[in-house]
Structure formats: C-alpha cells, structure tokens
Design a protein around this motif. Structure first.
Motif, PDB file in Angstrom:
ATOM      1  N   GLU A   3       0.775  -1.253   0.056  1.00 41.62           N
ATOM      2  CA  GLU A   3      -0.046   0.014  -0.084  1.00 41.62           C
ATOM      3  C   GLU A   3       0.949   1.349   0.046  1.00 41.62           C
ATOM      4  N   THR A 263       4.654  -7.996  -1.743  1.00 38.67           N
ATOM      5  CA  THR A 263       3.680  -8.378  -0.622  1.00 38.67           C
ATOM      6  C   THR A 263       4.059  -9.790   0.125  1.00 38.67           C
ATOM      7  N   SER A 267       5.152 -10.302   3.886  1.00 38.11           N
ATOM      8  CA  SER A 267       4.293 -11.391   4.816  1.00 38.11           C
ATOM      9  C   SER A 267       5.293 -12.211   5.321  1.00 38.11           C
ATOM     10  N   ASP A 309      -4.208 -15.304  -9.486  1.00 32.26           N
ATOM     11  CA  ASP A 309      -5.434 -14.342  -9.229  1.00 32.26           C
ATOM     12  C   ASP A 309      -5.830 -13.291 -10.527  1.00 32.26           C
ATOM     13  N   ARG A 313      -5.589  -7.802  -8.236  1.00 37.91           N
ATOM     14  CA  ARG A 313      -5.659  -8.462  -6.683  1.00 37.91           C
ATOM     15  C   ARG A 313      -4.189  -8.830  -6.403  1.00 37.91           C
ATOM     16  N   PRO A 315      -1.861  -7.518  -4.300  1.00 35.59           N
ATOM     17  CA  PRO A 315      -1.620  -7.606  -2.760  1.00 35.59           C
ATOM     18  C   PRO A 315      -2.187  -9.002  -2.511  1.00 35.59           C
ATOM     19  N   GLU A 316      -3.331  -9.049  -2.632  1.00 34.21           N
ATOM     20  CA  GLU A 316      -4.072 -10.187  -2.108  1.00 34.21           C
ATOM     21  C   GLU A 316      -3.325 -11.559  -2.506  1.00 34.21           C
ATOM     22  N   ALA A 319      -0.067 -12.111  -0.424  1.00 36.76           N
ATOM     23  CA  ALA A 319      -0.403 -12.464   0.847  1.00 36.76           C
ATOM     24  C   ALA A 319      -0.820 -14.090   0.898  1.00 36.76           C
ATOM     25  N   PHE A 320      -1.696 -14.262  -0.091  1.00 39.21           N
ATOM     26  CA  PHE A 320      -2.060 -15.730  -0.004  1.00 39.21           C
ATOM     27  C   PHE A 320      -0.846 -16.655  -0.479  1.00 39.21           C
TER      28      PHE A 320
END
Length: 339
Positions: A3, A263, A267, A309, A313, A315-316, A319-320
């Motif tokens: 972000e 990301t 993480s 993805d 998405r 960042p998602e 993270a996943f």
C-alpha cells in the motif's frame, strides 16, 4: 508495504494536465539523482537520467554518487542490518533533501521494513530479463554447470542462489563472494580458485559484459529474487512535480508484478540470510501467476507455492502465496536460519 509503494497510483493525474504542470514547474530545474557508486549502479543512473531528461525540455539532471555502508563493508551484511545497508545513506540523503530522487535495484530494497517516512516508490521501469547466468573463468575448459566435477567451488553473492544450486548439486562447494560485478569477474579470472560464478544476467548487460555469460539458467533451474530485473525510482511524496515526472516512466505491468512479489516477501518476514525466491508473471489469458519458494541454507529443505489471481488483486495474491508457504513450513525454515 504494497500500500505504501502504490500510494500514488490512485491519484495519478490525466496525461495532459501532467504535461502542462511538469513543463511549468520542472523546466530549468536541476534534479539531483542519487545512486550507489558501483559501475552497475552508475550505469542505471545514467539510463534514468537520459529517460528523465527526455521528458522535460531544459531539465538538468545531475547524478550524485553516494558511497553506502553496504558497498564499503566486505563482511556478512547481516552484521550491518541486512540489505538496507545498501540504501541507508541514500535514504538519508533523500529525506534530508540532499538529493531529489534515488535510483535502486528493487531486489536491494528490503522487504521486511517500510520505506523511509514520507517517501514513495513512484516508478518501476519495465522489467529486464530476470534469469541468472553462469560465468566460467577465462580459459576454462568448462561451459556448463553439469560439466563441473564434484568438489568444484562456485562463487555467488546470494544465499538464494546457493540454496537452489546445492539442492540439485550437493557435491559442489558454494562460497559467498561480494563486491562490484566487475571486481568479482576480475577475481574469478585472476585467482582461478572458483570453477564458476553465478550472477544476474541483467547486471552483466548493464555494464556491457553480457558476453561473459557462458550459461543462462532457466527459471526452473534458478527461481529469481523478488524484484529481480527491476529499476525503481524513489522520491519524497511531497515533491508532487517529481512524483508525476517519475510516473511517466512507470510500467503498470511491472508495478503489478512487483506489488505481488513484495507483498509476499513482506508477509514472510524474512531477513537478509533467508533464501527466498519469487516471480510474478502475467499468463496468456491475463491472470497473475505468482511462484514463491523458501529454502534452508543448503537447499535440503524448502517450501513451494504457486497461485493465480486477477491483475487487480496483486496484494491479495502475494499475501495468499505467503500464507500458503507458511502452512508448508516456510516460517520454521526462516526461523531456523541465523540472522
């Protein structure tokens, strides 16, 4: 972290107002571009200088070379706090206004700490080839890693490369060697104690030494570092004119790929001695593909994850993949490696 680095993406003005604004504010201004002093870093800085100067008539770009503690230190980077030692002095110069913009290799920007307060990565240049290459000493009778006899010594600066090489060739001895690329190549030829050296192909090209690459490793043989092959531009958020100028050089696809990779890295909370690899690409049908790997120091234990993805998405996805790696033991692997 993603972000923070993407803070300007949602407020980018339309092209016409940007052109008018930067022409009015930046024309005749001297822009101080900060860079490490190694030959490769200076080559990158000159590339960025020319790209920036081509955007605004009368823009005077001065390259400011900054000697970093990471470049001066020849020991283990962990003793200096990790990869951040390559950026600390440059970050200070940026925050205090001694320079206006910094040029970095994204892979050297730590993933476990935030950017300096009040700063943002405003542009990611189009990504170069991320593959690593093998260089043999001048006059060597070998031209492929498979040809090297057991016990041969391999030189590299990255724990990531060491872990992946030893995973398939545990019979080799891998020694970490630091220094500028040209200095390392000179040592390889002069000392004749290493059978080969593994380097980033993009780095060789930037200093005009691509002819030294004897073997190009596939992505299956050597998964790249997070941010490999990406030059990024780091500026103060409050300098709107320079943020907008840098954004003209930003490659949206590279930004999305970098966001997913970093990301994941953030993480995972790895440190400079953590062999972590990651690579995001866009598939032919438009999906994001992110591969992540975490290795033990000798490569004997590793965690692997590959997920997909949509491009919005990133960042998602990062993270996943990190969460998937953690479920497969990545956290224990990282915690088991001394800082």
């Amino acid at each position: 972290m993603a972000e923070i680095e993407r803070a300007t993406s949602a407020v980018m003005p339309s092209p016409a107002p940007v052109a008018v604004y930067r022409g009015r504010v930046l024309s005749g201004r001297r822009l101080r571009l900060g860079s490490r002093t190694s030959p490769m870093a200076m080559a990158q800085a000159h590339l960025v200088r020319d790209l920036l100067a081509g955007q605004v008539d009368g823009l005077d770009v001065e390259i400011v070379g900054i000697q970093t503690s990471g470049d001066a230190w020849r020991g283990d980077l962990a003793q200096l706090g990790g990869k951040g030692a390559f950026l600390k002095e440059i970050d200070k110069a940026l925050v205090t206004g001694q320079i206006d913009m910094a040029v970095h290799c994204l892979k050297d920007v730590p993933g476990d700490v935030p950017l300096a307060p009040g700063t943002v990565i405003a542009a990611y240049l189009p990504r170069e080839d991320v593959r690593d290459v093998v260089v043999f000493p001048t006059g060597s009778k070998y031209s492929h890693l498979d040809d090297l006899p057991p016990g041969s010594k391999i030189a590299t600066s990255a724990v990531r490369r060491k872990a992946q090489l030893l995973r398939v060739r545990p019979d080799l001895h891998v020694d970490r060697i630091r220094g500028n690329v040209d200095t390392r190549l000179a040592r390889l030829d002069a000392e004749q104690r290493f059978g080969a050296m593994i380097l980033a192909g993009a780095g060789l090209r930037r200093i005009g030494m691509e002819h030294r690459a004897d073997q190009v490793l596939s992505l299956e043989e050597m998964c790249p570092a997070v941010g490999a092959g990406i030059i990024c531009l780091h500026v103060r958020e409050t300098d709107e004119a320079l943020v907008e100028l840098a954004r003209l050089l930003d490659d949206p696809v590279t930004r999305v790929h970098a966001t997913a990779e970093r990301t994941m890295l953030h993480s995972l909370r790895g440190h400079c001695n953590s062999p972590i690899a990651g690579h995001c690409t866009t598939t032919p049908d438009g999906q994001l593909s992110l591969l992540g790997m975490v290795f033990s120091r000798e490569g004997g234990t590793f965690a692997y994850a590959h997920e997909w993805d949509t491009p919005d998405r990133a960042p998602e996805l990062g993270a996943f993949v990190a969460a998937t790696l953690a479920r497969k033991g990545a956290r224990a692997i990282i915690d088991g490696i001394p800082h």
